[in-house]
Motif scaffolding. Structure first.
Motif, short mmCIF file in Angstrom:
data_model
loop_
_atom_site.label_atom_id
_atom_site.label_comp_id
_atom_site.label_asym_id
_atom_site.label_seq_id
_atom_site.Cartn_x
_atom_site.Cartn_y
_atom_site.Cartn_z
N TRP A 158 2.86 5.44 -14.27
CA TRP A 158 2.20 6.10 -13.14
C TRP A 158 1.03 6.92 -13.64
O TRP A 158 1.20 7.81 -14.48
CB TRP A 158 3.20 7.03 -12.41
N ALA A 176 -4.68 7.49 2.69
CA ALA A 176 -4.59 6.11 3.16
C ALA A 176 -3.25 5.49 2.79
O ALA A 176 -2.72 4.65 3.52
CB ALA A 176 -5.74 5.30 2.56
N SER A 177 -2.70 5.87 1.66
CA SER A 177 -1.42 5.31 1.26
C SER A 177 -0.66 6.34 0.43
O SER A 177 -1.25 7.28 -0.08
CB SER A 177 -1.61 4.02 0.45
N TRP A 178 0.67 6.13 0.33
CA TRP A 178 1.51 7.09 -0.39
C TRP A 178 1.09 7.20 -1.85
O TRP A 178 0.99 8.28 -2.41
CB TRP A 178 2.97 6.65 -0.30
N SER A 179 0.84 6.03 -2.45
CA SER A 179 0.34 6.04 -3.82
C SER A 179 -0.98 5.27 -3.84
O SER A 179 -1.19 4.36 -3.03
CB SER A 179 1.35 5.40 -4.78
N PRO A 185 -3.56 2.58 -4.66
CA PRO A 185 -3.43 1.19 -5.12
C PRO A 185 -3.90 1.08 -6.57
O PRO A 185 -4.95 1.62 -6.93
CB PRO A 185 -4.36 0.42 -4.16
N ALA A 192 0.82 -1.20 0.00
CA ALA A 192 0.00 0.00 0.00
C ALA A 192 0.85 1.25 0.00
O ALA A 192 0.42 2.31 -0.44
CB ALA A 192 -0.92 0.00 1.21
N ASP A 193 2.08 1.15 0.51
CA ASP A 193 2.91 2.35 0.59
C ASP A 193 3.90 2.48 -0.56
O ASP A 193 4.92 3.15 -0.44
CB ASP A 193 3.66 2.38 1.93
N LEU A 194 3.63 1.83 -1.67
CA LEU A 194 4.52 1.91 -2.82
C LEU A 194 4.88 3.37 -3.10
O LEU A 194 4.00 4.20 -3.28
CB LEU A 194 3.86 1.31 -4.06
N ALA A 195 6.17 3.65 -3.08
CA ALA A 195 6.62 5.04 -3.21
C ALA A 195 7.56 5.19 -4.40
O ALA A 195 7.86 4.22 -5.08
CB ALA A 195 7.29 5.49 -1.92
N VAL A 204 9.76 3.56 -10.77
CA VAL A 204 9.79 4.29 -9.50
C VAL A 204 9.54 5.78 -9.63
O VAL A 204 9.60 6.50 -8.65
CB VAL A 204 11.15 4.09 -8.77
#
Ligand SMILES: Cc1cc2nc3c(=O)[nH]c(=O)nc-3n(C[C@H](O)[C@H](O)[C@H](O)COP(=O)(O)O)c2cc1C
Lengths: 334, 457
Positions: free
Chosen positions: B175, B187-190, B192, A67-70, B212
């Motif tokens: 992306w 809720a999350s950095w990226s 889902p 969930a934290d894919l950065a 990335v």
């Protein structure tokens, strides 16, 4: 091999900090992380704080999963970008040795040293993550011996290429019309188990001659390393590893969570861990006051030449380090 | 007199200028007091700052992955030793704010997952100013510096390049534009599913990668191409957004090249104006035509020294002529047609026999020595004149669609661009054929290019 000089302080500057949930306490939203302004600001802060060295973590794989894919800007490019914007802090990208082309890496790092006017280093890394092999379409190297072999060969080739131009190889001899003195250029003729490299380099000898090579304890033969990075859970263990490491310098890896104006260290860590746990590694971790960290670093100064700090949240811990740790740090026995 | 619109097919066209900071060649003069360092960072800083002051679209770096050799020895007559392009451009990013940053990078001795990421890094750091000059050098001699050695058939160089570019573009598109959270409370950095892994299985590549980096402000780095063969031109028509051509000295030659590219573009279903053509050129200015010509003669004599002329002749004849007299006649021997190793770089002489005949014709016709012949046939003769006459000439080139601009190779490092920026640019501006300010912040905007090929409605 500690000297009586003050402890060298290095800091790892990847992302928003070493804690996987660091982004939740950063002073900016996630979509501002991958920007030149952010990269520049953090490095300038580290330079103003008085750090000797900034390192930049890297991998072809994303910095975190699920969930934290950065995201992440390449470490060589980040280091190069900040090199002419800074004047005293050294910059060392993490560059893997497992699948990369040593010839390209040697060119990139030599170029970085020119841009940094002799302030560049290399944190030698391996890629044991199968996803990196898959990205490059290569059979995965997973055994420790294979990873060490690739690391050894890559550093050997890099060092040979950096020496393949003598310092004054570009002679500019107007009388004979020769720009280069070919006697001062050397084929490296490296032949390893998995590849060979002819040389010479396409970049002249970098300003330092050889970049400063930093590597984890035990990864490389000591004669290839300038700074061993020791990952041990106690000061005594660090000391024992440092005595074994036959390299000119030894740095201890230390994780840091400080009491700050935003909360005391334990609370900060538990809030962060509630989002995403930060499993304790086999390395020193200081959770507490700046004074406590100064005491730990003073102890470490008796057994190592420097430390590399992995701070939980750059935006919160770096100002605290700058104000209350770096100015008091750290001569052995003080 | 015919009307302007009959004469001038593109009356509103403006000229685009780039600067090629050369690092390996015999055109950069290294013998003079003003010949500065080819490697010190300050030389690059100086040149790019001048170019940005002159509203240049791009600062361009070449690449050669092995030190050139002649006759089995390292070639010692010319400047050599240059930085890695992407690393150097990343370092120049923070010292500039508008100018494009173009790196020449090879598709044979790189892997897409790595190179596409390095280019993304430059593009994101620079706010959308990156460009990639796609080159395909495939010779085994260069391969001796790399893990796989020489592994690629020459015929497959553009097959690999094209597959490489497909993977790179997929990575740059991986992306979603809103993939990254805009708040630390998210809720999350990226999001889902907001980043789609790239998978490719082609004859050249097996790639599974989660990229990335998001897209930059310009979407993708701008794709440049510099191959001149038919295969290279077709590759450009399918993929390139800028061509760094070798056809910019002579108007008719430039127009013929541009017309050829436009017909190849139409054949693949792209608009005829979808590519900018920027030939490489040198520019020599004087207060009068004769002063400029005199300067050019002096420059050519410095560039094509006796030793350099003998080296060029040796390459063309395929035999060692370095012990001959450069001021004497051409060698009487017939050329020895040899397999090209690539050891003298990307310069290629495909038909040695025809080329030797051309040397003989020119030497006989103009009664020239070997050295004079070499100088007369220099591919980089470039443009010579007063600022006003060159501004007129360039306006004609661009308004007739022969070029979109030029990629200028300064003859001196690092100040070789100064008189072009200080004297030629104002003349161009006066004629309305050059901008008076940057039109945007990205390289794509400066060049007036459409969205990347994979990002069009
Ligand atoms: C003006 C010009 C500049 C070039 N610059 C480079 C360079 O810097 N590095 C390189 O490897 N190849 C360079 N090339 C070579 C080509 O890009 C190309 O890869 C090579 O010539 C093979 O393609 P071709 O057979 O289509 O010409 C250049 C070519 C041209 C025409």
């Amino acid at each position: 091999m500690p000297t009586d000089r003050p402890l060298h302080l290095a800091v790892e500057l990847d992302g928003d900090g070493a804690h996987p949930a660091a982004w939740r306490r950063a002073r900016h939203a996630p979509d501002r992380l991958l920007t030149a302004a952010r990269v520049e600001r953090v490095v300038r802060n580290a330079e103003h704080a008085g750090f000797t060295l900034a390192t930049f973590e890297d991998s072809l794989a994303p910095p975190s999963r699920g969930a934290d894919l950065a995201g992440r800007i390449g470490a060589v490019e980040r280091a190069a970008f900040v090199a002419p914007l800074t004047s005293v802090i050294a910059v060392a990208p993490v560059v893997s040795t497992t699948y990369t082309e040593p010839f390209h890496v040697a060119s990139q790092l030599a170029s970085l040293d020119f841009a940094a006017a002799g302030r560049a280093g290399w944190v030698v890394a391996t890629s044991d993550d199968a996803s990196v092999a898959a990205a490059l379409g290569r059979p995965a190297v997973t055994d420790p011996d294979g990873l060490r072999r690739e690391a050894r060969d890559a550093v050997t080739v890099n060092r040979a290429l950096w020496d393949s131009w003598e310092d004054d190889a570009a002679i500019r001899d107007v009388a004979t019309g020769r720009y280069l003195d070919v006697d001062k250029l050397h084929y490296v003729d490296f032949v390893g188990e998995t590849y060979s490299v002819k040389g010479p380099a396409i970049v002249p000898r970098p300003p330092q001659g050889q970049l400063v090579v930093l590597a984890a304890d035990g990864l490389l033969p000591p004669d290839l390393v300038d700074v061993t990075l020791v990952d041990e859970p106690t000061v005594d263990d660090v000391g024992a590893a440092a005595r074994r490491a036959a390299t000119p310098r030894v740095f201890a890896e230390v994780e840091v969570v400080l009491d700050t104006a935003d909360g005391d260290a334990v609370d900060r860590l538990s809030t962060l861990d509630a989002h995403t746990p930060w499993p304790a590694a086999q390395r020193l971790r200081h959770i507490g006051s700046a004074a406590g960290l100064v005491a730990l670093l003073t102890d470490l100064a008796r057994v190592v030449d420097g430390v590399r700090l992995h701070v939980a949240v750059l935006d919160e811990d770096l100002p605290e380090l700058s104000a209350r740790v770096v100015p008091r740090c750290c001569a052995p026995g003080s | 007199m015919s009307t302007v619109s009959d004469d001038v097919p593109y009356p509103d066209a403006t000229l685009h200028l780039g600067v090629f900071f050369q690092g390996v060649n015999h055109w950069t003069i290294w013998t003079q007091p003003e010949s500065g360092s080819q490697i010190d960072f300050t030389s690059f800083r100086r040149m790019i700052t001048t170019a940005e002051r002159g509203l240049f679209d791009a600062f361009f770096l070449g690449e050669g992955l092995r030190l050139r050799e002649a006759g089995g020895r390292i070639h010692d007559l010319d400047i050599a030793g240059r930085p890695d392009a992407i690393t150097q451009l990343a370092a120049l990013t923070g010292l500039t704010s508008r100018i494009g940053l173009v790196a020449t990078q090879n598709t044979t001795y790189n892997e897409p997952a790595d190179l596409a990421r390095r280019l993304s890094s430059l593009d994101v750091l620079s706010g959308g100013r990156a460009g990639w000059n796609v080159v395909t050098t495939d010779n085994a001699w260069t391969g001796e510096n790399f893990r796989r050695g020489g592994f690629l058939d020459h015929a497959d160089r553009y097959v690999r390049a094209e597959q490489f570019l497909h993977v790179a573009r997929a990575m740059w598109d991986a992306w979603d534009d809103d993939a990254v959270a805009t708040s630390a409370e998210a809720a999350s950095w990226s999001r889902p599913g907001g980043v789609v892994p790239v998978r490719a299985r082609t004859s050249q590549f097996a790639v599974d990668v989660t990229p990335v980096l998001p897209r930059s402000e310009q979407g993708h780095p701008v794709i440049f191409q510099a191959g001149d063969s038919a295969a290279g031109r077709d590759f450009a028509a399918r993929n390139a957004e800028v061509i760094f051509s070798a056809h910019g000295g002579d108007f008719d030659d430039a127009l013929a090249f541009a017309t050829d590219i436009r017909s190849r573009l139409r054949a693949v279903g792209r608009p005829a104006d979808d590519i900018r053509i920027l030939p490489g050129t040198s520019i020599v200015l004087g207060d009068t035509e004769s002063e400029a010509e005199e300067k050019r003669r002096w420059i050519t004599s410095e560039q094509v020294t006796g030793a350099t002329a003998l080296n060029i002749a040796s390459q063309i004849w395929g035999i060692d002529l370095t012990d001959r007299d450069p001021d004497g006649p051409l060698p009487e021997e017939a050329p020895v047609v040899a397999e090209r190793t690539g050891a003298m770089g990307s310069r290629r002489w495909d038909d040695q026999v025809a080329l030797v005949q051309r040397w003989r014709d020119v030497a006989a016709e103009q009664k020239l020595s070997l050295r004079e012949t070499a100088a007369a046939l220099e591919p980089q003769r470039g443009h010579t004149g007063t600022p006003a006459s060159l501004a007129d000439r360039f306006a004609r080139f661009v308004r007739h669609g022969a070029v979109d601009g030029f990629n200028v190779s300064p003859i001196f490092t690092p100040d070789g661009l100064d008189d072009i920026v200080d004297r030629l640019v104002p003349e161009l501006q006066e004629r309305g054929v050059y901008p008076t300010e940057y039109r945007g912040t990205t390289l794509r905007e400066h060049l007036g290019l459409r969205d990347p090929l994979t990002r069009r409605g």
